[in-house]
Design a protein around this motif. Structure first.
Motif, mmCIF file in Angstrom:
data_model
loop_
_atom_site.group_PDB
_atom_site.id
_atom_site.type_symbol
_atom_site.label_atom_id
_atom_site.label_comp_id
_atom_site.label_asym_id
_atom_site.label_seq_id
_atom_site.Cartn_x
_atom_site.Cartn_y
_atom_site.Cartn_z
ATOM 1 N N VAL A 167 -1.926 -18.449 41.755
ATOM 2 C CA VAL A 167 -1.920 -17.072 42.245
ATOM 3 C C VAL A 167 -3.222 -16.760 42.987
ATOM 4 O O VAL A 167 -4.317 -17.008 42.470
ATOM 5 N N TRP A 168 -3.090 -16.177 44.184
ATOM 6 C CA TRP A 168 -4.279 -15.876 45.002
ATOM 7 C C TRP A 168 -5.236 -14.941 44.285
ATOM 8 O O TRP A 168 -4.822 -13.949 43.670
ATOM 9 N N GLN A 169 -6.511 -15.278 44.402
ATOM 10 C CA GLN A 169 -7.606 -14.446 43.906
ATOM 11 C C GLN A 169 -8.678 -14.359 44.993
ATOM 12 O O GLN A 169 -8.807 -15.267 45.821
ATOM 13 N N PRO A 170 -9.456 -13.270 45.039
ATOM 14 C CA PRO A 170 -10.567 -13.204 46.000
ATOM 15 C C PRO A 170 -11.463 -14.425 45.862
ATOM 16 O O PRO A 170 -11.695 -14.933 44.760
ATOM 17 N N THR A 171 -11.969 -14.899 46.999
ATOM 18 C CA THR A 171 -12.671 -16.184 47.033
ATOM 19 C C THR A 171 -14.171 -16.027 47.310
ATOM 20 O O THR A 171 -14.598 -15.051 47.932
ATOM 21 N N PRO A 172 -14.967 -17.003 46.851
ATOM 22 C CA PRO A 172 -16.402 -16.958 47.094
ATOM 23 C C PRO A 172 -16.730 -17.220 48.561
ATOM 24 O O PRO A 172 -15.905 -17.786 49.282
ATOM 25 N N GLY A 200 10.254 -20.713 52.763
ATOM 26 C CA GLY A 200 10.512 -21.066 51.384
ATOM 27 C C GLY A 200 9.202 -21.277 50.644
ATOM 28 O O GLY A 200 8.125 -21.249 51.240
ATOM 29 N N PRO A 201 9.234 -21.479 49.347
ATOM 30 C CA PRO A 201 8.004 -21.586 48.561
ATOM 31 C C PRO A 201 7.163 -22.802 48.940
ATOM 32 O O PRO A 201 7.688 -23.804 49.430
ATOM 33 N N PRO A 202 5.853 -22.720 48.711
ATOM 34 C CA PRO A 202 4.982 -23.876 48.958
ATOM 35 C C PRO A 202 5.244 -24.957 47.908
ATOM 36 O O PRO A 202 5.963 -24.724 46.922
ATOM 37 N N PRO A 203 4.679 -26.144 48.104
ATOM 38 C CA PRO A 203 4.882 -27.214 47.123
ATOM 39 C C PRO A 203 4.483 -26.784 45.716
ATOM 40 O O PRO A 203 3.488 -26.077 45.526
ATOM 41 N N ALA A 204 5.263 -27.204 44.745
ATOM 42 C CA ALA A 204 4.967 -26.862 43.347
ATOM 43 C C ALA A 204 3.610 -27.436 42.942
ATOM 44 O O ALA A 204 3.193 -28.506 43.416
ATOM 45 N N ARG A 292 -0.053 -17.682 47.382
ATOM 46 C CA ARG A 292 -0.598 -18.978 46.953
ATOM 47 C C ARG A 292 -2.124 -18.959 47.016
ATOM 48 O O ARG A 292 -2.714 -18.550 48.009
ATOM 49 N N TRP A 293 -2.743 -19.436 45.957
ATOM 50 C CA TRP A 293 -4.196 -19.470 45.915
ATOM 51 C C TRP A 293 -4.774 -20.412 46.960
ATOM 52 O O TRP A 293 -4.103 -21.308 47.455
ATOM 53 N N ARG A 294 -6.016 -20.173 47.298
ATOM 54 C CA ARG A 294 -6.718 -21.001 48.277
ATOM 55 C C ARG A 294 -7.219 -22.280 47.607
ATOM 56 O O ARG A 294 -7.419 -22.339 46.383
ATOM 57 N N PRO A 295 -7.499 -23.328 48.426
ATOM 58 C CA PRO A 295 -8.007 -24.574 47.855
ATOM 59 C C PRO A 295 -9.248 -24.399 46.994
ATOM 60 O O PRO A 295 -9.374 -25.046 45.944
ATOM 61 N N VAL A 296 -10.166 -23.522 47.408
ATOM 62 C CA VAL A 296 -11.405 -23.370 46.636
ATOM 63 C C VAL A 296 -11.101 -22.879 45.225
ATOM 64 O O VAL A 296 -11.737 -23.324 44.251
ATOM 65 N N THR A 297 -10.128 -21.988 45.074
ATOM 66 C CA THR A 297 -9.765 -21.504 43.744
ATOM 67 C C THR A 297 -9.096 -22.611 42.937
ATOM 68 O O THR A 297 -9.383 -22.787 41.747
#
Length: 413
Positions: A167-172, A200-204, A292-297
């Motif tokens: 789940v997306w969260q604010p990023t640094p 459609g949804p991103p990869p699981a 979808r959360w970012r890679p950094v998260t």
């Protein structure tokens, strides 16, 4: 006599036309081309100097001005010269839209308008062209009032969901509030609904594809990566800035090389930017549908060998990963340019404000898309799945816009 024309300039122009009678066709073609490029540059300068802080708002400015021009130039009344009519109509439409949307640039735009009309012979063609351009601009401006693409609406508050895997969260480092959330409820130009092409949804999270995506970003997108080459770092930096800015020159190249007259030139710019407005709306719809959360998260807190000290090469933008907005833009731009001017072109050089001193050369619009896909991974801010999904979404929206061109370009009676 147009109020934007001076008598001495009109007399000088008349003499020049008489002297150039033997080369009227090539000079007329040059005048058509130059009028379109003059107002293309005026639009770019206006947006760069006094545009909105939100990219889609500036795309809207382009779309309104040039769609009005395309409508005004599409047909020519009986009994008037095509070239002068269309040049006057194009200038009048773009001028009216720009001075209305960006009033702080009125003085500069009025000066360009006077110069354009000074180069159009006096008479019914000029007069009726100006009237048509003004009318179509005013009608389109009125129809787009309250479309939700002003900066305040674009960045409407987004209620962040509680932290959970994926789940997306604010990023640094800034942990800034989400941007562009309001785009998902804005009014498109062509799409019947922002969700028309929702992905459609991103990869699981537990899939092999997602594991590969994250491993690639972790290795190649890290600030201290030992595997990313100097050329790859340059690519990431070159494509870091605004897509609107980066694609202004490629579109100008296409415009300058087309053999179409003012109507075709206006159509090219109009459909390009209409497609890009609708693409950005569709992008936000998919981004905030999937969150979808970012890679950094994922790398900091995920279950796949978390590393809280990992830092991406470039700061992560404040909105979800899937799909990549740079790549939806690239996919739409490639599709419109390929359809209207062909997939390949003579070599042209491109610079980037985020990579001073670097010039890259291209011969096909797809090359720009391919570099965008890689660049966002190399920056450490997107997964490859998000990039590739972005290309797919942008192409779908652009094809839809092109299929709807007849309706979009029809001038209201």
């Amino acid at each position: 006599m147009s109020p934007y024309r001076s008598r001495p300039a009109a007399v000088a122009l008349g003499a020049a036309v008489l002297l150039a009678a033997s080369v009227a066709v090539p000079r007329a073609a040059a005048a058509d081309r130059d009028t379109a490029l003059t107002w293309y540059d005026a639009t770019a300068e206006t947006v760069a100097a006094a545009g909105a802080p939100t990219q889609i708002t500036n795309s809207r400015t382009w779309a309104i001005g040039w769609l009005a021009a395309a409508r005004a130039t599409r047909s020519v009344p009986a009994g008037v010269e095509r070239g002068p009519y269309q040049r006057a109509a194009l200038a009048a439409a773009v001028h009216r839209a720009l001075v209305t949307l960006v009033p702080g640039r009125t003085e500069q735009l009025d000066a360009t308008y006077r110069e354009t009309l000074d180069a159009v012979p006096d008479g019914p063609a000029e007069q009726r062209g100006v009237a048509a351009g003004e009318r179509q601009a005013r009608l389109l401006l009125a129809s787009r009032e309250g479309d939700g693409l002003d900066p305040g609406s674009v960045n409407a508050p987004y209620p962040v969901r509680p932290a959970a895997p994926g789940v997306w969260q604010p990023t640094p480092p800034a942990h800034a509030p989400a941007a562009q959330y309001g785009n998902r409820v804005a009014e498109p130009f062509a799409l019947t609904t922002p969700s028309r092409f929702r992905l459609g949804p991103p990869p699981a999270l537990d899939s092999a594809r997602y594991a590969a995506d994250l491993a690639e970003v972790r290795a190649y997108g890290a600030a201290d990566s030992t595997v990313r080459s100097a050329r790859q770092t340059e690519s990431a930096t070159f494509w870091l800035g605004s897509s609107l800015t980066l694609y202004t020159e490629p579109l100008r190249v296409a415009l300058s090389r087309t053999s179409q007259g003012p109507s075709g030139q206006a159509r090219l710019v109009a459909l390009f930017h209409v497609a890009l407005v609708d693409t950005q709306i569709a992008t936000a719809d998919s981004k905030y549908a999937h969150e979808r959360w970012r890679p950094v998260t994922a790398i900091h807190t995920g279950t796949l060998d978390p590393d809280p000290d990992w830092t991406p090469l470039h700061t992560t933008p404040a909105h979800p990963d899937y799909p990549s907005g740079h790549n939806t833009y690239a996919g739409a731009a490639e599709t419109v340019l390929s359809a209207l001017v062909g997939p390949r072109t003579a070599p042209f050089g491109l610079t980037s404000p985020t990579a001073p001193g670097v010039t890259r050369t291209y011969t096909a619009w797809r090359q720009l898309s391919d570099e965008n896909v890689d660049a966002r991974v190399l920056s450490g801010i997107h997964t490859r799945s998000a990039d590739e999904a972005g290309i797919t979404l942008g192409k779908k929206v652009a094809r839809y816009v092109l299929s709807d061109a007849g309706r979009l370009l029809a001038a209201p009676s």
